[in-house]
Design a protein around this motif. Structure first.
Motif, PDB file in Angstrom:
ATOM      1  N   ILE A  70      46.846 -70.323  30.057  1.00  0.00           N
ATOM      2  CA  ILE A  70      46.989 -71.843  29.621  1.00  0.00           C
ATOM      3  C   ILE A  70      46.182 -71.795  28.636  1.00  0.00           C
ATOM      4  O   ILE A  70      45.106 -71.820  28.489  1.00  0.00           O
ATOM      5  CB  ILE A  70      46.492 -72.536  30.868  1.00  0.00           C
ATOM      6  N   THR A  71      47.179 -72.028  27.353  1.00  0.00           N
ATOM      7  CA  THR A  71      46.281 -71.946  26.059  1.00  0.00           C
ATOM      8  C   THR A  71      46.202 -73.381  25.580  1.00  0.00           C
ATOM      9  O   THR A  71      45.290 -73.647  24.781  1.00  0.00           O
ATOM     10  CB  THR A  71      47.193 -71.284  25.099  1.00  0.00           C
ATOM     11  N   ASN A  72      47.037 -74.415  26.238  1.00  0.00           N
ATOM     12  CA  ASN A  72      46.749 -75.738  25.566  1.00  0.00           C
ATOM     13  C   ASN A  72      45.471 -76.432  26.141  1.00  0.00           C
ATOM     14  O   ASN A  72      45.172 -77.449  25.741  1.00  0.00           O
ATOM     15  CB  ASN A  72      48.149 -76.580  25.930  1.00  0.00           C
ATOM     16  N   SER A  73      44.742 -75.923  27.124  1.00  0.00           N
ATOM     17  CA  SER A  73      43.744 -76.521  27.662  1.00  0.00           C
ATOM     18  C   SER A  73      42.306 -75.382  27.572  1.00  0.00           C
ATOM     19  O   SER A  73      41.540 -75.348  28.594  1.00  0.00           O
ATOM     20  CB  SER A  73      43.897 -76.797  28.990  1.00  0.00           C
ATOM     21  N   ARG A  74      42.500 -74.464  26.547  1.00  0.00           N
ATOM     22  CA  ARG A  74      41.471 -73.566  26.416  1.00  0.00           C
ATOM     23  C   ARG A  74      40.121 -73.928  26.373  1.00  0.00           C
ATOM     24  O   ARG A  74      39.169 -73.317  26.994  1.00  0.00           O
ATOM     25  CB  ARG A  74      41.814 -72.717  25.095  1.00  0.00           C
ATOM     26  N   VAL A  75      39.755 -75.021  25.603  1.00  0.00           N
ATOM     27  CA  VAL A  75      38.522 -75.431  25.668  1.00  0.00           C
ATOM     28  C   VAL A  75      37.968 -75.915  26.903  1.00  0.00           C
ATOM     29  O   VAL A  75      36.819 -75.653  27.120  1.00  0.00           O
ATOM     30  CB  VAL A  75      38.505 -76.754  24.585  1.00  0.00           C
ATOM     31  N   MET A  76      38.722 -76.495  27.688  1.00  0.00           N
ATOM     32  CA  MET A  76      38.002 -76.903  29.001  1.00  0.00           C
ATOM     33  C   MET A  76      37.851 -75.643  29.855  1.00  0.00           C
ATOM     34  O   MET A  76      36.773 -75.853  30.539  1.00  0.00           O
ATOM     35  CB  MET A  76      39.141 -77.724  29.590  1.00  0.00           C
ATOM     36  N   LEU A  77      38.723 -74.702  29.662  1.00  0.00           N
ATOM     37  CA  LEU A  77      38.317 -73.516  30.612  1.00  0.00           C
ATOM     38  C   LEU A  77      37.104 -72.856  29.867  1.00  0.00           C
ATOM     39  O   LEU A  77      36.119 -72.287  30.851  1.00  0.00           O
ATOM     40  CB  LEU A  77      39.338 -72.578  30.313  1.00  0.00           C
ATOM     41  N   ILE A  78      36.910 -72.829  28.590  1.00  0.00           N
ATOM     42  CA  ILE A  78      35.663 -72.144  28.035  1.00  0.00           C
ATOM     43  C   ILE A  78      34.432 -73.261  28.432  1.00  0.00           C
ATOM     44  O   ILE A  78      33.447 -72.700  28.916  1.00  0.00           O
ATOM     45  CB  ILE A  78      35.796 -72.264  26.575  1.00  0.00           C
ATOM     46  N   LYS A  79      34.609 -74.358  28.555  1.00  0.00           N
ATOM     47  CA  LYS A  79      33.448 -75.112  28.990  1.00  0.00           C
ATOM     48  C   LYS A  79      33.128 -74.922  30.481  1.00  0.00           C
ATOM     49  O   LYS A  79      31.758 -74.812  30.724  1.00  0.00           O
ATOM     50  CB  LYS A  79      33.658 -76.759  28.902  1.00  0.00           C
ATOM     51  N   CYS A  80      34.051 -74.911  31.130  1.00  0.00           N
ATOM     52  CA  CYS A  80      33.903 -74.563  32.666  1.00  0.00           C
ATOM     53  C   CYS A  80      33.340 -73.145  32.830  1.00  0.00           C
ATOM     54  O   CYS A  80      32.150 -72.932  33.674  1.00  0.00           O
ATOM     55  CB  CYS A  80      35.191 -74.649  33.434  1.00  0.00           C
ATOM     56  N   PHE A  81      33.705 -72.388  32.138  1.00  0.00           N
ATOM     57  CA  PHE A  81      33.352 -70.873  32.375  1.00  0.00           C
ATOM     58  C   PHE A  81      31.735 -70.834  31.906  1.00  0.00           C
ATOM     59  O   PHE A  81      30.916 -70.261  32.504  1.00  0.00           O
ATOM     60  CB  PHE A  81      34.138 -70.132  31.458  1.00  0.00           C
ATOM     61  N   GLN A  82      31.360 -71.301  30.580  1.00  0.00           N
ATOM     62  CA  GLN A  82      30.148 -71.314  30.244  1.00  0.00           C
ATOM     63  C   GLN A  82      29.144 -72.190  31.065  1.00  0.00           C
ATOM     64  O   GLN A  82      28.044 -71.643  31.175  1.00  0.00           O
ATOM     65  CB  GLN A  82      30.096 -72.047  28.846  1.00  0.00           C
ATOM     66  N   ALA A  83      29.633 -73.162  31.756  1.00  0.00           N
ATOM     67  CA  ALA A  83      28.742 -74.035  32.754  1.00  0.00           C
ATOM     68  C   ALA A  83      28.422 -72.922  33.952  1.00  0.00           C
ATOM     69  O   ALA A  83      27.191 -73.199  34.132  1.00  0.00           O
ATOM     70  CB  ALA A  83      29.511 -75.113  33.091  1.00  0.00           C
ATOM     71  N   LEU A  84      29.252 -72.115  34.325  1.00  0.00           N
ATOM     72  CA  LEU A  84      28.988 -71.438  35.493  1.00  0.00           C
ATOM     73  C   LEU A  84      27.869 -70.399  35.027  1.00  0.00           C
ATOM     74  O   LEU A  84      27.133 -69.912  35.645  1.00  0.00           O
ATOM     75  CB  LEU A  84      30.208 -70.709  36.074  1.00  0.00           C
ATOM     76  N   ALA A  92      30.957 -63.082  33.571  1.00  0.00           N
ATOM     77  CA  ALA A  92      31.296 -62.267  32.370  1.00  0.00           C
ATOM     78  C   ALA A  92      31.424 -60.807  32.676  1.00  0.00           C
ATOM     79  O   ALA A  92      32.332 -60.073  32.428  1.00  0.00           O
ATOM     80  CB  ALA A  92      30.785 -62.763  31.041  1.00  0.00           C
ATOM     81  N   TYR A  93      30.109 -60.437  33.071  1.00  0.00           N
ATOM     82  CA  TYR A  93      30.014 -59.083  33.477  1.00  0.00           C
ATOM     83  C   TYR A  93      30.829 -58.387  34.595  1.00  0.00           C
ATOM     84  O   TYR A  93      31.359 -57.613  34.515  1.00  0.00           O
ATOM     85  CB  TYR A  93      28.514 -58.966  33.716  1.00  0.00           C
ATOM     86  N   ASP A  94      31.100 -59.558  35.610  1.00  0.00           N
ATOM     87  CA  ASP A  94      31.797 -59.122  36.711  1.00  0.00           C
ATOM     88  C   ASP A  94      33.248 -58.926  36.457  1.00  0.00           C
ATOM     89  O   ASP A  94      33.905 -58.011  36.855  1.00  0.00           O
ATOM     90  CB  ASP A  94      31.774 -59.874  37.761  1.00  0.00           C
ATOM     91  N   LEU A  95      33.793 -59.794  35.659  1.00  0.00           N
ATOM     92  CA  LEU A  95      35.266 -59.764  35.006  1.00  0.00           C
ATOM     93  C   LEU A  95      35.272 -58.427  34.289  1.00  0.00           C
ATOM     94  O   LEU A  95      36.409 -57.667  34.519  1.00  0.00           O
ATOM     95  CB  LEU A  95      35.656 -60.810  34.443  1.00  0.00           C
ATOM     96  N   ALA A  96      34.373 -58.064  33.262  1.00  0.00           N
ATOM     97  CA  ALA A  96      34.509 -57.058  32.564  1.00  0.00           C
ATOM     98  C   ALA A  96      34.409 -55.650  33.446  1.00  0.00           C
ATOM     99  O   ALA A  96      35.514 -54.664  33.451  1.00  0.00           O
ATOM    100  CB  ALA A  96      33.267 -56.804  31.734  1.00  0.00           C
TER     101      ALA A  96
END
Length: 586
Positions: A70-84, A92-96
């Motif tokens: 989903i590229t058109n809502s990238r900022v929202m995903l970044i905001k959510c991910f960073q909040a976590l 980030a480590y677990d996904l890597a």
């Protein structure tokens, strides 16, 4: 005045809210939903502060890889991910690590479609981790992705994937200061570019050339960075990817700044800011990135006040998305701290600059391993600020002054040590740290040590940049100040001031702010030599400079009032057409 009723949610929005509210009833079937619906459900969970659920869901690589589409809502995903991430999770480590395992097992298989899909996941995940500032985890993902790419057949589709992976990996390794591995990644990218060129396939290489420029820029090889940027700009067309276009123009502007091509730098960065705003909107990260590079141009082109304004706007945008616990935000705080330090140099108001510098160091220290190079620049900025605060203390606060200067010396020495370990002696950044120590030792009344540091800085800068570069002029001016105000070597100081003034006039204009210090230095020189007529002449020169400076500042517009770019892409390309081209590997 009538109050407008709240908008009635659509049936779809009601459905998404209901699914999110009763997640436990639907969680087994959720992952079978289309990516867009799944994304909306997760964002609804985020808005309901259901962090525990999201950590579990996002921690599943197969689930998260769907969201990355989903590229058109990238900022929202970044905001959510960073909040976590800010809540203390290790997403980030677990996904890597999950990707490393997936790539390892995939590498042993011969199913091309499985490898292709795993490579695509790696490229998307690696790019996302770069965007969120988790560079080390991004390097982990993209390194495994590169290894997987190299197991593919030696053909056109494989080369395209290798180049895309190298593009992102080189960026992450460069920003994270892993220069040894970055050199190997760059070599593979160059070899791949040559293969693609020989294939006859018409491709745009602006993105990878821009990464080559960034790599050279970080190594302080400014001429090479400029040459790669010129090549990248020539690759652009109206059909080029918007993201690549903005990044190419922004990096080309930075390369022009360090080459003191200010008119071209201004045209490039204003076009980048304009396109970023028009394409992505004025709340997007790409717009904030373009503003940061605009701030860099303004600071280096003697518009310090405007630079502070632009950096503040960029920082506000990034903090709204990332929060404070993020390397992107820390880097911008460092930029703003330095801009404030330069802007407030004559006023002595350094509290805000000191605050941002301290916050940057705190974040870097928490998120980076001990002794990481990214700390060097932040330590340098903090040390410069501490030195000025110390000099503002009167004699009755000698103990406080001594403590501040001692802390500044520790920070400068640490920055120099990190820089020497990364670049060695023959590097512009190393020379800057020698120069900073020279200024500090001057403040500490260690005049012999100060002279040695200034001479060392000048020698390195002259050898690497030439005798008439701005950096050389800066160090020459500092040595002149030492000879003038502390060592009573007035003729030496006079000669150096003339040299510094000539460099400034050649690169800037008669309104350049730094000229005031050199003119005042000459007044001091001639007064102590008893040459009062010369001293009077330079007092007149200072008055004239002030008048010109005021006229210049009155004509300037606010930096973000420029709604339209000053030059078109075609005009810029024509201006950069004759720049020497670097040679790709054969």
């Amino acid at each position: 005045m009538a109050i407008k009723p709240a908008p009635v949610p659509s049936l779809y929005e009601c459905s998404v809210t209901a699914v999110a509210k009763y997640y436990n009833y639907f969680k087994r079937d959720l992952r079978d939903l289309p990516e867009t619906i799944l994304f909306d459900v997760y964002m609804n969970l985020y808005n309901q502060n259901k962090s525990c659920i999201l950590v579990v869901e996002f921690g599943d690589l197969d689930v998260f890889s769907k969201l990355l589409k989903i590229t058109n809502s990238r900022v929202m995903l970044i905001k959510c991910f960073q909040a976590l991430q800010c809540h203390g999770t290790s997403l980030a480590y677990d996904l890597a690590q999950s990707y490393k395992i997936k790539a390892f097992y995939c590498q042993e298989k011969y199913c091309v479609s499985l490898k292709d899909s795993t490579i695509d996941i790696g490229i998307r995940l690696g790019g996302f981790l770069i965007d969120t500032g988790w560079f080390l985890e991004s390097i982990t993902v993209l390194t495994k992705c590169k290894e997987l790419c190299l197991t593919l057949a030696d053909n056109l589709p494989a080369w395209k994937k290798i180049l895309e992976c190298c593009h992102k990996l080189l960026h992450a390794e460069t920003i994270y200061s892993q220069f040894d591995t970055a050199i190997l990644t760059k070599k593979l990218a160059e070899e791949t570019v040559q293969k693609l060129k020989r294939s006859g396939e018409h491709l745009c290489f602006a993105g990878i050339y821009t990464q080559f420029s960034i790599h050279a820029f970080y190594l302080s090889n400014y001429q090479l960075a400029y040459e790669w940027s010129a090549m990248a700009v020539q690759e652009l067309s109206p059909n080029s990817c918007s993201r690549v276009t903005v990044e190419t123009l922004s990096q080309a502007s930075k390369s022009c700044v360090v080459k003191r091509e200010f008119r071209l730098a201004q045209a490039l960065v204003r076009l980048a800011v304009y396109l970023a705003g028009e394409t992505f909107g004025h709340q997007h990260l790409k717009y904030a990135d373009a503003l940061r590079d605009y701030g860099f141009y303004l600071l280096n082109s003697d518009s310090m006040k405007d630079s502070v304004t632009v950096y503040q706007k960029a920082l506000k945008l990034k903090k709204a998305i990332y929060g404070d616990k993020n390397l992107h935000v820390a880097a911008l705080k460092e930029d703003l701290a330095y801009a404030l330090y330069v802007h407030e140099y004559s006023s002595g108001r350094f509290n805000t600059a000191s605050h941002h510098a301290s916050q940057a160091i705190e974040t870097f220290s928490k998120l980076l391993p001990e002794g990481h190079l990214m700390l060097a620049s932040a330590h340098r900025v903090k040390a410069l600020i501490l030195e000025e605060i110390a000099l503002d203390h009167m004699s009755q606060y000698m103990e406080t002054q001594s403590k501040l200067l001692g802390e500044a010396e520790r920070l400068h020495q640490n920055a120099l040590r990190l820089c020497l370990a990364a670049f060695g002696e023959d590097n512009v950044q190393t020379a800057k740290h020698y120069g900073n120590l020279g200024r500090l030792y001057q403040s500490m009344k260690k005049y012999q040590e100060a002279e040695q540091m200034h001479l060392k800085a000048i020698e390195i800068k002259e050898r690497l940049l030439g005798p008439d570069d701005y950096e050389v002029g800066l160090s020459v001016g500092h040595l002149a100040s030492l000879y003038n105000y502390h060592m009573e070597e007035y003729r030496k100081a006079e000669k150096l001031y003339f040299r510094s003034i000539n460099i400034s006039l050649k690169l800037f204009s008669e309104t350049y702010s730094g000229l005031e210090y050199d003119y005042r230095g000459l007044v001091h020189v001639y007064t102590h030599l008893g040459e009062m007529e010369n001293a009077h002449d330079y007092k007149v020169t200072i008055d004239r400079w002030k008048t010109l400076r005021e006229e210049h500042e009155s004509k300037e517009r606010a930096p973000l009032e420029h709604h339209e770019p000053s030059c078109s892409l075609a005009t810029i390309q024509e201006s950069m057409m004759n720049v020497e081209r670097p040679l790709l590997l054969p």
